[in-house]
Design a protein around this motif. Structure first.
Motif, PDB file in Angstrom:
ATOM      1  N   ILE A 201       0.855  -1.181   0.000  1.00  0.00           N
ATOM      2  CA  ILE A 201       0.000   0.000   0.000  1.00  0.00           C
ATOM      3  C   ILE A 201       0.898   1.241   0.000  1.00  0.00           C
ATOM      4  N   SER A 202       0.479   2.240  -0.753  1.00  0.00           N
ATOM      5  CA  SER A 202       1.256   3.466  -0.840  1.00  0.00           C
ATOM      6  C   SER A 202       1.531   4.035   0.554  1.00  0.00           C
ATOM      7  N   GLY A 203       2.805   4.312   0.821  1.00  0.00           N
ATOM      8  CA  GLY A 203       3.181   4.856   2.125  1.00  0.00           C
ATOM      9  C   GLY A 203       3.637   3.798   3.117  1.00  0.00           C
ATOM     10  N   HIS A 204       3.388   2.542   2.807  1.00  0.00           N
ATOM     11  CA  HIS A 204       3.844   1.468   3.685  1.00  0.00           C
ATOM     12  C   HIS A 204       5.275   1.098   3.342  1.00  0.00           C
ATOM     13  N   LYS A 205       6.116   0.955   4.363  1.00  0.00           N
ATOM     14  CA  LYS A 205       7.522   0.673   4.126  1.00  0.00           C
ATOM     15  C   LYS A 205       7.926  -0.728   4.571  1.00  0.00           C
ATOM     16  N   SER A 206       7.013  -1.438   5.190  1.00  0.00           N
ATOM     17  CA  SER A 206       7.319  -2.795   5.652  1.00  0.00           C
ATOM     18  C   SER A 206       6.530  -3.810   4.844  1.00  0.00           C
ATOM     19  N   VAL A 207       7.207  -4.846   4.410  1.00  0.00           N
ATOM     20  CA  VAL A 207       6.564  -5.929   3.669  1.00  0.00           C
ATOM     21  C   VAL A 207       6.931  -7.257   4.334  1.00  0.00           C
ATOM     22  N   SER A 208       5.928  -8.091   4.506  1.00  0.00           N
ATOM     23  CA  SER A 208       6.149  -9.430   5.055  1.00  0.00           C
ATOM     24  C   SER A 208       5.625 -10.459   4.069  1.00  0.00           C
ATOM     25  N   TRP A 209       6.229 -11.619   4.089  1.00  0.00           N
ATOM     26  CA  TRP A 209       5.796 -12.739   3.243  1.00  0.00           C
ATOM     27  C   TRP A 209       5.382 -13.913   4.124  1.00  0.00           C
TER      28      TRP A 209
END
Lengths: 118, 115
Positions: free
Chosen positions: B26-34
């Motif tokens: 999502i725009s503005g989100h800096k963390s990604v998890s899998w």
């Protein structure tokens, strides 16, 4: 170690009746608890969370959940079930002791398939 | 606003091949998890990336790797595919500075079938 148990693989209820989906957890310290719903071939949608405060948490689509610290439970409830509530429900826990930016790690239960019949 | 987007939605590979899955947060989100979700199981944590650095890793073999790009999108790579890698792979994003109290926002997943 953190873990979540959903003791029922399947819950069946008639439309209009109340429903309960059970969840118990194991975590060090005070838990952060979440419920997610998954419709067929879709991702997970957030329903509600418990962080602190009132033990009864209200969420989306009329769902609520009751946190019980003594029983280490966080059961999902709805006063009147709808056929459209039929889906797979996951309980998840995050330990508050996670440091730094490792905040994305949730521990999920196996899921409970809810079927609401007309 | 667009949610978390993942591609491809479905793919079929054979044993021994390599796969790359992609995720846009999502725009503005800096963390990604899998997460990996095997049929009949709950999602299992694979990786978390925050500000382009690996911040957490689950109990998965080294065949699994990931990275995050300057625009915060992410790739999950799996080498030497095994039949047991067949699963729904979910990407989730969270905002900058999200405290442990926040929820994750999930994409609809990439369904991988290994033959």
């Amino acid at each position: 170690a953190q873990s979540v148990a959903q003791p029922e693989d399947q819950v069946n209820v008639a439309e209009g009746n109340p429903l309960t989906v059970k969840c118990t957890y194991s975590v060090s310290g005070n838990p952060y608890l979440f419920w997610y719903v998954q419709y067929p071939n879709r991702g997970l949608q957030f329903l509600l969370k418990y962080i602190t405060g009132d033990n009864l948490v209200k969420g989306s689509y009329g769902f609520e959940a009751e946190f019980n610290k003594s029983q280490t439970s966080f059961h999902l409830k709805k006063p009147s079930a709808l056929v459209s509530d039929s889906a797979l429900y996951f309980c998840a826990v995050r330990a508050p002791t996670q440091r730094g930016s490792t905040l994305g790690r949730l521990y999920f239960g196996r899921g409970t398939q809810l079927t609401v019949w007309p | 606003d667009a949610g978390v987007t993942q591609s491809p939605t479905h793919l079929i590979k054979t044993r021994g091949q390599h796969v790359t899955l992609r995720c846009s947060p999502i725009s503005g989100h800096k963390s990604v998890s899998w997460y990996q979700q095997v049929l009949g199981q709950g999602p299992q944590f694979i990786f978390q990336y925050y500000e382009k650095e690996e911040r957490g890793r689950g109990n998965f073999p080294d065949r699994f790797s990931a990275r995050q790009f300057p625009n915060y999108s992410s790739e999950l790579n799996v080498n030497a595919l095994l039949l047991g890698d067949s699963a729904l792979y979910l990407c989730a994003s969270s905002p900058t500075g999200l405290p442990a109290t926040g929820e994750l926002f999930f994409g609809e997943g990439s369904r991988l079938t290994v033959l």
